[in-house]
Design a protein around this motif. Structure first.
Motif, PDB file in Angstrom:
ATOM      1  N   ILE A 146       0.854  -1.190   0.000  1.00  0.00           N
ATOM      2  CA  ILE A 146       0.000   0.000   0.000  1.00  0.00           C
ATOM      3  C   ILE A 146       0.889   1.239   0.000  1.00  0.00           C
ATOM      4  O   ILE A 146       1.780   1.370   0.856  1.00  0.00           O
ATOM      5  CB  ILE A 146      -0.924   0.013   1.240  1.00  0.00           C
ATOM      6  N   PRO A 147       0.682   2.162  -0.933  1.00  0.00           N
ATOM      7  CA  PRO A 147       1.514   3.378  -0.979  1.00  0.00           C
ATOM      8  C   PRO A 147       1.185   4.326   0.177  1.00  0.00           C
ATOM      9  O   PRO A 147       0.208   4.119   0.897  1.00  0.00           O
ATOM     10  CB  PRO A 147       1.135   3.988  -2.328  1.00  0.00           C
ATOM     11  N   PRO A 148       1.990   5.368   0.358  1.00  0.00           N
ATOM     12  CA  PRO A 148       1.714   6.352   1.429  1.00  0.00           C
ATOM     13  C   PRO A 148       0.335   6.979   1.250  1.00  0.00           C
ATOM     14  O   PRO A 148      -0.164   7.114   0.126  1.00  0.00           O
ATOM     15  CB  PRO A 148       2.821   7.392   1.241  1.00  0.00           C
ATOM     16  N   LEU A 195      -8.776   1.518  -5.037  1.00  0.00           N
ATOM     17  CA  LEU A 195      -8.577   2.823  -4.404  1.00  0.00           C
ATOM     18  C   LEU A 195      -7.583   2.740  -3.246  1.00  0.00           C
ATOM     19  O   LEU A 195      -6.768   3.651  -3.048  1.00  0.00           O
ATOM     20  CB  LEU A 195      -9.926   3.371  -3.925  1.00  0.00           C
ATOM     21  N   LYS A 196      -7.650   1.653  -2.483  1.00  0.00           N
ATOM     22  CA  LYS A 196      -6.677   1.489  -1.397  1.00  0.00           C
ATOM     23  C   LYS A 196      -5.269   1.352  -1.954  1.00  0.00           C
ATOM     24  O   LYS A 196      -4.295   1.857  -1.365  1.00  0.00           O
ATOM     25  CB  LYS A 196      -7.039   0.257  -0.557  1.00  0.00           C
ATOM     26  N   CYS A 197      -5.130   0.696  -3.081  1.00  0.00           N
ATOM     27  CA  CYS A 197      -3.817   0.519  -3.705  1.00  0.00           C
ATOM     28  C   CYS A 197      -3.280   1.816  -4.304  1.00  0.00           C
ATOM     29  O   CYS A 197      -2.119   1.875  -4.722  1.00  0.00           O
ATOM     30  CB  CYS A 197      -3.880  -0.569  -4.774  1.00  0.00           C
ATOM     31  N   HIS A 198      -4.113   2.856  -4.351  1.00  0.00           N
ATOM     32  CA  HIS A 198      -3.644   4.182  -4.760  1.00  0.00           C
ATOM     33  C   HIS A 198      -3.386   5.079  -3.545  1.00  0.00           C
ATOM     34  O   HIS A 198      -3.092   6.270  -3.711  1.00  0.00           O
ATOM     35  CB  HIS A 198      -4.655   4.850  -5.697  1.00  0.00           C
ATOM     36  N   GLY A 199      -3.529   4.521  -2.351  1.00  0.00           N
ATOM     37  CA  GLY A 199      -3.217   5.266  -1.144  1.00  0.00           C
ATOM     38  C   GLY A 199      -4.356   6.044  -0.539  1.00  0.00           C
ATOM     39  O   GLY A 199      -4.159   6.794   0.438  1.00  0.00           O
TER      40      GLY A 199
END
Length: 339
Positions: free
Chosen positions: A9-11, A33-37
């Motif tokens: 998961i990004p910041p 969407l979670k994988c885009h932070g």
């Protein structure tokens, strides 16, 4: 089955997204969407995730342990869930829209279509999809079995789609019902070649003992001499240039009675958005789907829609893809790419 679309998961971006509905579209969007932070919270009216995919399909038709595993993966990645929360009843949609940077509505199709015939509201006429959900709610320990109607005797199912097949399967294979049911009859107004259900599914049901009445349609339900009666009429198919498939037309004087104990309506479901047309400045289409543009955006700029509530009843695959595609558009909106 997998909803999370990354290994790390990004910041955090500082952006908050609310997803209303934890079916395939909502879960797929949450993963992207979670994988885009982005911070993601999913609201759902049921006690666990999966929607109709989890509660509305018989256990032998989908691996529900894999759905639970995929949802746990989302939770472990930081996606938050608010279960037993029906938007519009337990929490205001307007409050959600004003609190979050973007909102995705993915509430699916949870209401059975009406037959619009006399007697349809008698207590032994049941909506198939809603009943299947209640059965699984009880099976998984979320409600007591005493809350679930337990049909017995002769059962008439009206319709020839997957929901009709599913209710027949539950009645004839689940131990909670199969000893109580004497006969299952399926009525369809066209022929099986024109049905949403595959021919192989008809064959499977017939091997289980289901009697199929093609070219028939209920016209009335009533009680007579302590008996429950379904009056059906025979149909013929008429081909017209403007119709994509032959139209079923009643044959005058061909009506007949069936003695039944319960009837299930399984003629399709209608979209169930958490608001009425034009509430919250969001418009609906005539078929009750949510009106969106090519970017999945509704008539309110920060509100998007995906899945069956956007395009009408579909299978798991198209609903999931719709959620994935909508999530990409939401990310573009949050990052200023989509104006």
């Amino acid at each position: 089955m997998k909803f999370l679309r990354c290994r790390e998961i990004p910041p955090p971006t500082g952006k908050k997204v609310a997803i209303i509905g934890a079916g395939p579209a909502g879960l797929g969007a949450a993963g992207v969407l979670k994988c885009h932070g982005h911070d993601v919270i999913v609201f759902d009216m049921l006690p666990e995730a999966g929607g109709m995919m989890f509660f509305g399909i018989p256990d032998d038709r989908i691996q529900k342990d894999r759905i639970r595993e995929a949802v746990r993966e989302l939770m472990n990645a930081g996606v938050k869930f608010m279960f037993n929360t029906k938007v519009g009843r337990d929490i205001s949609l307007e409050d959600i829209i004003e609190t979050f940077d973007a909102v995705l509505i993915a509430t699916g199709t949870w209401k059975t279509r009406r037959l619009d015939v006399d007697g349809e509201d008698l207590p032994w006429i049941l909506p198939a999809a809603e009943w299947i959900v209640e059965v699984h709610m009880a099976r998984y320990g979320h409600i007591p079995w005493s809350d679930v109607i337990k049909p017995h005797g002769t059962i008439l199912i009206v319709g020839a789609g997957l929901t009709a097949a599913d209710v027949a399967t539950v009645l004839l294979t689940y131990p909670e019902f199969k000893e109580r049911v004497e006969k299952v009859i399926l009525s369809y107004r066209r022929t099986r070649e024109l049905a949403p259900m595959r021919l192989s599914e008809f064959e499977r049901l017939e091997k289980m003992g289901v009697e199929v009445l093609e070219l028939t349609q209920p016209i009335k339900f009533y009680e007579k001499d302590n008996m429950r009666i379904a009056r059906l009429i025979k149909m013929k198919l008429v081909k017209t240039p403007e119709d994509k498939r032959p139209k079923p037309v009643p044959i005058e004087g061909s009506d007949f009675e069936l003695r039944v104990d319960y009837v299930f309506k399984a003629i399709g479901e209608i979209p169930t958005p958490p608001f009425e047309d034009k509430q919250h400045n969001i418009e609906l289409n005539p078929d009750n789907t949510i009106k969106v543009d090519e970017h999945f955006r509704t008539t309110r700029p920060n509100v998007f829609a995906a899945g069956d509530v956007k395009h009408g009843p579909s299978l798991i695959g198209p609903a999931l893809k719709s959620g994935l595609d909508a999530a990409i558009k939401i990310h573009q909106y949050l990052t200023g790419i989509l104006k």
